[in-house]
Scaffold this motif. Structure first.
Motif, mmCIF file in Angstrom:
data_model
loop_
_atom_site.group_PDB
_atom_site.id
_atom_site.type_symbol
_atom_site.label_atom_id
_atom_site.label_comp_id
_atom_site.label_asym_id
_atom_site.label_seq_id
_atom_site.Cartn_x
_atom_site.Cartn_y
_atom_site.Cartn_z
ATOM 1 N N LEU A 132 3.700 -0.926 3.848
ATOM 2 C CA LEU A 132 4.013 0.582 3.641
ATOM 3 C C LEU A 132 4.563 1.108 3.375
ATOM 4 O O LEU A 132 5.269 1.138 4.067
ATOM 5 C CB LEU A 132 2.540 0.455 4.867
ATOM 6 C CG LEU A 132 2.361 1.915 5.391
ATOM 7 C CD1 LEU A 132 0.567 2.409 3.610
ATOM 8 C CD2 LEU A 132 0.729 2.592 6.413
ATOM 9 N N PHE A 150 -4.115 3.813 6.904
ATOM 10 C CA PHE A 150 -3.531 3.131 5.448
ATOM 11 C C PHE A 150 -3.292 1.781 5.556
ATOM 12 O O PHE A 150 -3.017 1.101 4.644
ATOM 13 C CB PHE A 150 -1.949 3.673 6.507
ATOM 14 C CG PHE A 150 -2.118 5.023 5.870
ATOM 15 C CD1 PHE A 150 -3.219 5.957 5.566
ATOM 16 C CD2 PHE A 150 -0.155 5.621 6.508
ATOM 17 C CE1 PHE A 150 -2.839 7.445 5.376
ATOM 18 C CE2 PHE A 150 -0.368 7.332 6.186
ATOM 19 C CZ PHE A 150 -1.480 8.082 5.851
ATOM 20 N N TYR A 156 5.749 4.169 2.968
ATOM 21 C CA TYR A 156 4.865 6.193 3.271
ATOM 22 C C TYR A 156 5.981 7.419 2.499
ATOM 23 O O TYR A 156 6.631 7.546 2.562
ATOM 24 C CB TYR A 156 4.258 6.157 4.408
ATOM 25 C CG TYR A 156 5.030 6.447 5.567
ATOM 26 C CD1 TYR A 156 4.939 7.071 6.507
ATOM 27 C CD2 TYR A 156 7.056 5.511 5.938
ATOM 28 C CE1 TYR A 156 6.051 7.247 7.341
ATOM 29 C CE2 TYR A 156 7.324 5.460 7.096
ATOM 30 C CZ TYR A 156 6.873 6.702 7.726
ATOM 31 O OH TYR A 156 8.354 6.643 8.844
ATOM 32 N N GLU A 159 1.039 -0.919 0.509
ATOM 33 C CA GLU A 159 -0.076 0.028 -0.013
ATOM 34 C C GLU A 159 0.787 1.095 -0.236
ATOM 35 O O GLU A 159 2.174 1.132 0.520
ATOM 36 C CB GLU A 159 -1.005 0.177 1.281
ATOM 37 C CG GLU A 159 -1.978 1.122 1.277
ATOM 38 C CD GLU A 159 -3.260 0.902 0.049
ATOM 39 O OE1 GLU A 159 -3.859 1.592 0.215
ATOM 40 O OE2 GLU A 159 -2.769 -0.353 -0.558
ATOM 41 N N LYS A 168 1.091 5.566 0.617
ATOM 42 C CA LYS A 168 0.511 6.273 1.314
ATOM 43 C C LYS A 168 1.171 8.080 1.257
ATOM 44 O O LYS A 168 2.963 7.372 2.134
ATOM 45 C CB LYS A 168 0.291 6.385 2.265
ATOM 46 C CG LYS A 168 -1.408 5.389 2.719
ATOM 47 C CD LYS A 168 -2.566 5.394 1.612
ATOM 48 C CE LYS A 168 -3.322 4.859 1.658
ATOM 49 N NZ LYS A 168 -5.093 5.170 0.830
#
Length: 389
Positions: free
Chosen positions: A362, A342, A364, A331, A333
């Motif tokens: 994740l 998130f 970021y 993911e 972000k």
């Protein structure tokens, strides 16, 4: 000379293939790289009329002259008949790595190669600098917006030139020169509007009909023009993952731009301060991360193994990496503060696919790495750890 990650792979393949081909966007450093790797080879640029005419006069004699000493032929697609002669020469000489071909128009060059040189050529793609290349050279600081706004074309790190001065000229040159040589497009101003419309859709599902309706052109024309942008390494279409996990999936691809500096220019972003508050900043950051991974694969001499996943109820994973039977879900972000929201997509996909939490990531916009219960959290500076995990 900033060392390119692809260098070792190219040199290793000169022992196994008689012809090496290097393609990629204009001004990504192809000529600089091959002349640095093969300093003793003769250099011929077929965009130079004198060189082109000299080769055209007697292609067979020209190629024979360098079959043992080596030659770099820049913009090789300018002389298609050269490839047919080259096949006979390399079969006769049995020398490895003596012909280095470069070109900026992917499908024109590769179409001719597959027709004439199948099995005799190793094909590589050189993109503008990857983050790891710039980092090793000491160019990467901690200002993410500066990196996104500047982009990664080599000239921006070699000359005293600002992105807002460089990219408009690059775009104009691309439209007037490359587009006309690839396809006869009557209205270039409409094509320029088309590129800007595509920029506004970066990181989103590509809808040919929607774009066509805005420009007053048909579906087939939009499809054709997208192919031109792909062939010139301006955009990349990320395909949806094929495995449905018992859910109906979207079938459209997602559109990304290879370079965020070029993307910012097309969106009329004039400074990194303006970028910071831009409504598309999240998609620009997503484009940056996805393309960094694609570039990393290309610069290892590998084909991309990346997809995205989205079902018809809106659940989505920005990036899926397929490594044999193994999947990694990422993911992306842009925020610097980690929010529990998130992780929603990762949790849903993890439960659906029964993917181990070791394979959930994740990325970021912050600078620190963390281990969270739901997934491993990586800074944008450390995206490469995904491939190493």
């Amino acid at each position: 000379m900033i060392e390119r990650s692809l260098s070792k792979k190219i040199l290793s393949m000169t022992k196994s293939f008689p012809v090496i081909t290097l393609t990629g966007p204009r001004q990504s450093g192809k000529t600089t790289l091959v002349r640095w790797l093969f300093p003793d080879y003769e250099y011929i640029n077929l965009e130079n009329l004198n060189d082109l005419h000299a080769v055209q006069e007697d292609p067979l004699r020209f190629l024979k002259a360098f079959s043992s000493t080596g030659v770099i032929i820049d913009e090789a697609q300018k002389l298609p008949e050269l490839f047919s002669y080259l096949q006979g020469i390399v079969d006769e000489s049995k020398q490895m790595g003596k012909f280095i071909l470069t070109g900026s128009q992917n499908f024109l060059l590769l179409e001719k190669i597959t027709q004439s040189l199948a099995g005799r050529v190793a094909v590589f793609r050189l993109m503008p600098f990857g983050l790891c290349e710039l980092d090793q050279a000491g160019f990467i600081q901690e200002n993410l917006d500066k990196i996104l706004f500047t982009g990664s074309y080599p000239v921006l790190y070699d000359r005293d030139i600002q992105p807002q001065d460089y990219y408009p000229s690059y775009i104009q040159t691309y439209i007037e020169r490359d587009v006309r040589s690839i396809k006869n497009i009557g209205n270039l101003s409409t094509f320029q509007r088309f590129i800007k419309l595509c920029a506004g859709r970066t990181g989103q599902l590509i809808n040919f009909s929607s774009i066509g309706n805005e420009l007053g052109i048909n579906y087939k024309t939009v499809s054709s023009w997208i192919s031109i942008l792909e062939a010139s390494f301006i955009v990349y279409l990320l395909k949806p993952h094929y495995k449905n996990f018992n859910k109906r999936l979207v079938k459209q691809s997602k559109l990304y731009f290879f370079d965020t500096g070029l993307l910012c220019s097309l969106l009329d972003i004039q400074s990194r301060i303006q970028l910071n508050s831009h409504y598309l900043r999240g998609f620009i950051f997503e484009s940056f991360i996805v393309m960094e991974y694609i570039k990393m694969r290309y610069h290892k001499g590998l084909v991309p193994n990346a997809f995205f996943w989205r079902d018809n109820t809106g659940h989505e994973i920005d990036l899926l990496l397929e490594e044999g039977e193994n999947l990694k879900a990422i993911e992306i972000k842009s925020g610097e503060t980690i929010n529990s929201d998130f992780f929603k997509g990762l949790k849903y996909f993890g439960n659906l696919s029964r993917l181990s939490k070791e394979n959930l990531f994740l990325i970021y916009g912050g600078l620190k790495n963390y281990k969270r219960t739901a997934a491993k959290v990586l800074s944008w500076k450390n995206y490469r750890e995904i491939a190493e995990s």
